[in-house]
Scaffold this active site. Structure first.
Site, short mmCIF file in Angstrom:
data_model
loop_
_atom_site.label_atom_id
_atom_site.label_comp_id
_atom_site.label_asym_id
_atom_site.label_seq_id
_atom_site.Cartn_x
_atom_site.Cartn_y
_atom_site.Cartn_z
N LYS A 224 2.31 25.30 -3.74
CA LYS A 224 1.05 24.73 -3.24
C LYS A 224 1.13 23.21 -3.31
O LYS A 224 0.49 22.55 -4.13
CB LYS A 224 -0.13 25.27 -4.03
N LYS B 227 5.34 39.88 -3.09
CA LYS B 227 3.89 39.78 -3.28
C LYS B 227 3.19 41.00 -2.71
O LYS B 227 3.84 41.92 -2.21
CB LYS B 227 3.39 38.48 -2.63
N ASP C 72 -0.37 38.37 -11.95
CA ASP C 72 -1.25 37.59 -11.08
C ASP C 72 -2.72 37.88 -11.35
O ASP C 72 -3.18 39.02 -11.17
CB ASP C 72 -0.92 37.90 -9.61
N GLU D 138 5.30 40.14 -8.06
CA GLU D 138 3.94 39.82 -8.43
C GLU D 138 3.17 41.11 -8.69
O GLU D 138 3.05 41.96 -7.81
CB GLU D 138 3.27 39.03 -7.29
N ARG E 150 0.82 -1.21 0.00
CA ARG E 150 0.00 0.00 0.00
C ARG E 150 0.85 1.27 0.00
O ARG E 150 0.54 2.23 -0.70
CB ARG E 150 -0.94 0.00 1.21
#
Length: 278
Positions: free
Chosen positions: A135, A167, A212, A197, A100
């Site tokens: 992310k 940012k 962005d 950004e 597994r």
């Protein structure tokens, strides 16, 4: 295979095995003789791009060093239903104990590689490159970014430490993009990459790399304003349905968090053939 199984990854493998096995496999220990040997074949159940094969040898080794792992293909290869990608030969108890954990890594990373390949193929006739983001699943960043590379994508920064991305909150704190960039340059290593950004065209006129959540029209205008004085990256809400339109604006890079946070797994199984006891 374009990845080093580092001590960090080995710890992750050990923790994953411990999480699944705990005090022992109740069914396997009751039904499988310690002397039984067999061969486990890993087969793809869906079309996709395989990633994670490089981990299988260590996964089985940590259970029983007598297991022999043979790869039938390599990470980054296209697979089809029924295709055997690897075989593990050794004590059946060890094969079942590791099954597994091996499948979990293989299925998840193959999902990242497969989705990345779809994004890359969608813009293959444009000069732009497809990037991932930060992310990622906690603890799996190195592996998920490896899977992105196996799918034909490129890695953005690995973490907060290897490149500076200025940012909105940084800009707000310093008052302007220019001041934020100056502050970063004073503190960052000389060769560190600094990326900004921008969310509107006024900011693009100051300094930019990342666009962005802009509209397609804004992106195209931003590319003209930058006029090749910097690389231009598009980011924010980009999907398979929209990526070609974004590429057509002339950006150099397109980044998407979906490659790591929203990729569906590619299903594999492992079927064991028991060898006759000697």
């Amino acid at each position: 295979m374009d990845i080093h199984v580092s001590p960090q990854i080995e710890r992750l493998i050990r923790d994953s095995l411990d999480e699944d096995i705990g005090a022992g496999d109740l069914a396997t220990m009751a039904t499988i003789s310690a002397k039984s040997r067999g061969t486990g074949l890993f087969r793809a159940k869906k079309d996709g791009v395989v990633a994670g094969l490089v981990l299988l040898d260590r996964i089985f080794y940590f259970i029983d060093h007598r297991v022999e792992l043979r790869l039938r293909t390599k990470d980054g290869a296209q697979v089809t239903p029924g295709m055997v990608v690897a075989e593990a030969i050794g004590p059946v108890r060890a094969l079942l104990l590791a099954e597994r954990t091996a499948l979990n890594f293989l299925q998840r990373l193959s999902g990242n590689a497969t989705l990345t390949r779809k994004y890359v193929e969608a813009v293959k006739d444009f000069p732009c490159k497809v990037l991932d983001t930060r992310k990622t699943t906690p603890g799996l960043r190195t592996l998920e970014k490896y899977a992105v590379r196996m799918g034909g994508g490129m890695n953005h920064r690995i973490g907060l430490y290897d490149a500076a991305l200025v940012k909105d909150n940084h800009i707000e704190a310093t008052g302007s993009i220019a001041e934020a960039v100056k502050a970063v340059r004073r503190h960052a290593p000389f060769m560190a990459k600094v990326e900004v950004e921008a969310s509107n065209l006024k900011q693009v006129q100051e300094d930019v790399i990342m666009l962005d959540n802009m509209t397609l029209a804004q992106m195209a205008e931003a590319v003209k304003l930058v006029n090749k004085r910097a690389w231009v990256e598009a980011s924010g809400g980009i999907t398979l349905e929209t990526i070609r339109q974004v590429a057509a604006t002339g950006v150099d890079f397109i980044s998407s968090g979906a490659l790591t946070h929203s990729a569906p797994v590619v299903d594999f199984n492992m079927k064991i053939t028991m060898n006759a006891d000697k």
